[in-house]
Design a protein around this motif. Structure first.
Motif, short mmCIF file in Angstrom:
data_model
loop_
_atom_site.label_atom_id
_atom_site.label_comp_id
_atom_site.label_asym_id
_atom_site.label_seq_id
_atom_site.Cartn_x
_atom_site.Cartn_y
_atom_site.Cartn_z
N PRO A 123 24.20 -0.40 51.33
CA PRO A 123 24.41 -1.17 50.22
C PRO A 123 25.41 -2.37 50.36
O PRO A 123 25.25 -3.47 49.76
CB PRO A 123 24.93 -0.30 49.12
N LEU A 124 26.34 -1.86 51.56
CA LEU A 124 27.28 -3.03 51.93
C LEU A 124 26.83 -4.17 52.71
O LEU A 124 27.16 -5.01 52.91
CB LEU A 124 28.45 -2.18 52.72
N ILE A 125 25.30 -4.07 53.15
CA ILE A 125 24.71 -5.15 53.66
C ILE A 125 24.88 -6.53 52.76
O ILE A 125 24.74 -7.42 53.16
CB ILE A 125 23.23 -4.68 53.98
N GLY A 184 30.33 -10.39 59.84
CA GLY A 184 29.68 -9.15 59.94
C GLY A 184 30.54 -8.02 60.61
O GLY A 184 30.11 -7.09 61.22
N ILE A 185 31.99 -8.03 60.52
CA ILE A 185 33.07 -7.38 61.23
C ILE A 185 33.17 -5.95 60.56
O ILE A 185 33.30 -4.93 61.45
CB ILE A 185 34.12 -7.81 61.26
N CYS A 186 32.68 -5.80 59.35
CA CYS A 186 32.87 -4.50 58.59
C CYS A 186 31.85 -3.68 59.15
O CYS A 186 32.29 -2.37 59.69
CB CYS A 186 32.71 -4.58 57.14
N PRO A 187 30.58 -3.81 59.23
CA PRO A 187 29.64 -2.64 59.89
C PRO A 187 29.75 -2.77 61.52
O PRO A 187 29.64 -1.55 61.78
CB PRO A 187 28.22 -3.42 59.59
N PHE A 188 30.34 -3.78 62.13
CA PHE A 188 30.72 -3.69 63.34
C PHE A 188 31.66 -2.63 63.61
O PHE A 188 31.42 -1.92 64.70
CB PHE A 188 31.07 -5.20 64.08
N ILE A 226 18.96 -2.94 62.77
CA ILE A 226 17.53 -3.12 62.34
C ILE A 226 17.44 -3.36 60.86
O ILE A 226 16.69 -4.36 60.54
CB ILE A 226 16.51 -2.03 62.44
N ALA A 227 18.06 -2.79 60.20
CA ALA A 227 18.19 -3.09 58.55
C ALA A 227 18.77 -4.50 58.34
O ALA A 227 18.23 -5.27 57.63
CB ALA A 227 19.02 -2.25 58.07
N VAL A 228 19.77 -4.77 59.15
CA VAL A 228 20.55 -6.15 58.89
C VAL A 228 19.61 -7.32 59.59
O VAL A 228 19.61 -8.27 58.74
CB VAL A 228 22.05 -6.25 59.82
N THR A 229 18.93 -7.03 60.58
CA THR A 229 18.12 -8.01 61.15
C THR A 229 16.91 -8.28 60.14
O THR A 229 16.63 -9.63 59.73
CB THR A 229 17.36 -7.69 62.68
N LEU A 230 16.35 -7.38 59.42
CA LEU A 230 15.27 -7.26 58.81
C LEU A 230 15.74 -8.03 57.38
O LEU A 230 15.28 -8.87 56.89
CB LEU A 230 14.85 -5.93 58.19
N VAL A 231 16.78 -7.79 56.79
CA VAL A 231 17.43 -8.36 55.88
C VAL A 231 17.61 -9.89 55.91
O VAL A 231 17.40 -10.78 55.10
CB VAL A 231 18.82 -7.79 55.18
N MET A 232 18.52 -10.24 57.32
CA MET A 232 18.46 -11.71 57.53
C MET A 232 17.19 -12.46 57.53
O MET A 232 17.16 -13.49 57.09
CB MET A 232 19.16 -11.65 58.87
N VAL A 233 16.29 -12.04 58.30
CA VAL A 233 15.05 -12.65 58.27
C VAL A 233 14.27 -12.83 57.04
O VAL A 233 13.97 -13.95 56.52
CB VAL A 233 13.95 -11.93 59.11
#
Length: 194
Positions: free
Chosen positions: A110-112, A27-31, A46-53
């Motif tokens: 969209p990059l998520i 996840g370095i790109c969004p970091f 928040i979006a990444v956490t939501l997508v992960m779960v």
């Protein structure tokens, strides 16, 4: 070890010792790309956490009841397709109901879909043979760890905006040095289980 202790251990490890960004370097790109401002970093986290779960909630049963044991070789392709569909649904939801967050995230939403941390956590849950509930908590912990890394780094980057930096270090060089120092700070947690 009772289930409450196991879940607490998963949460602690996912946030600190097995941090997807700072320990596993996923996840370095969004970091690096979305961490210039705290508000944007928080929204992305928040979006990444939501997508992960949600991805874990959907991919785990697909793997257990459809892919395993005969079609395990399709795991990566199926997981990427599921994650892409989930990201599309979240993007549509944000565009319709929470337009400011949709606009703030811009191209990074969209990059998520291609965020290796999201795919990584879904696959690590299977590899580590976690139960469904443990997988959900592990995904939540990975998302919270991602959020912690993003918020810490965005705070550092906001401070760098006002700092006097030598000309040859401005831009990407100071960003990478700062990222490595933030990552290095998490080495202190390495001895805490996980």
């Amino acid at each position: 070890m009772n289930s409450l202790t196991a879940i607490a251990s998963l949460l602690l490890a996912g946030i600190l010792t097995n941090n997807m960004v700072l320990a596993k370097f996923l996840g370095i790109c969004p970091f690096l790309g979305v961490s210039k401002k705290v508000n944007t970093a928080l929204s992305m986290s928040i979006a990444v956490t939501l997508v992960m779960v949600i991805s874990t909630a959907v991919t785990y049963p697909i793997y257990k009841y459809i892919l395993s044991p005969k079609y395990e070789y399709l795991e990566t392709v199926v997981f990427i397709l599921v994650i892409a569909a989930i990201v599309q649904l979240i993007e549509i939801f944000l565009k319709k109901f929470i337009k400011p967050i949709y606009n703030a995230l811009g191209i990074y939403l969209p990059l998520i879909t291609t965020n290796c941390a999201v795919l990584g956590i879904t696959m690590l849950n299977i590899t580590n043979e976690l139960s469904y509930v443990e997988s959900l908590f592990n995904a939540l912990a990975a998302g919270l760890g991602f959020m912690l890394a993003m918020l810490l780094f965005s705070g550092v980057r906001e401070r760098l905006e006002t700092a006097e930096i030598p000309e040859f270090l401005k831009g990407l060089p100071i960003t990478l040095i700062s990222a490595s120092l933030v990552s290095l700070s998490f080495l202190g947690f390495a001895g805490i289980g996980g």
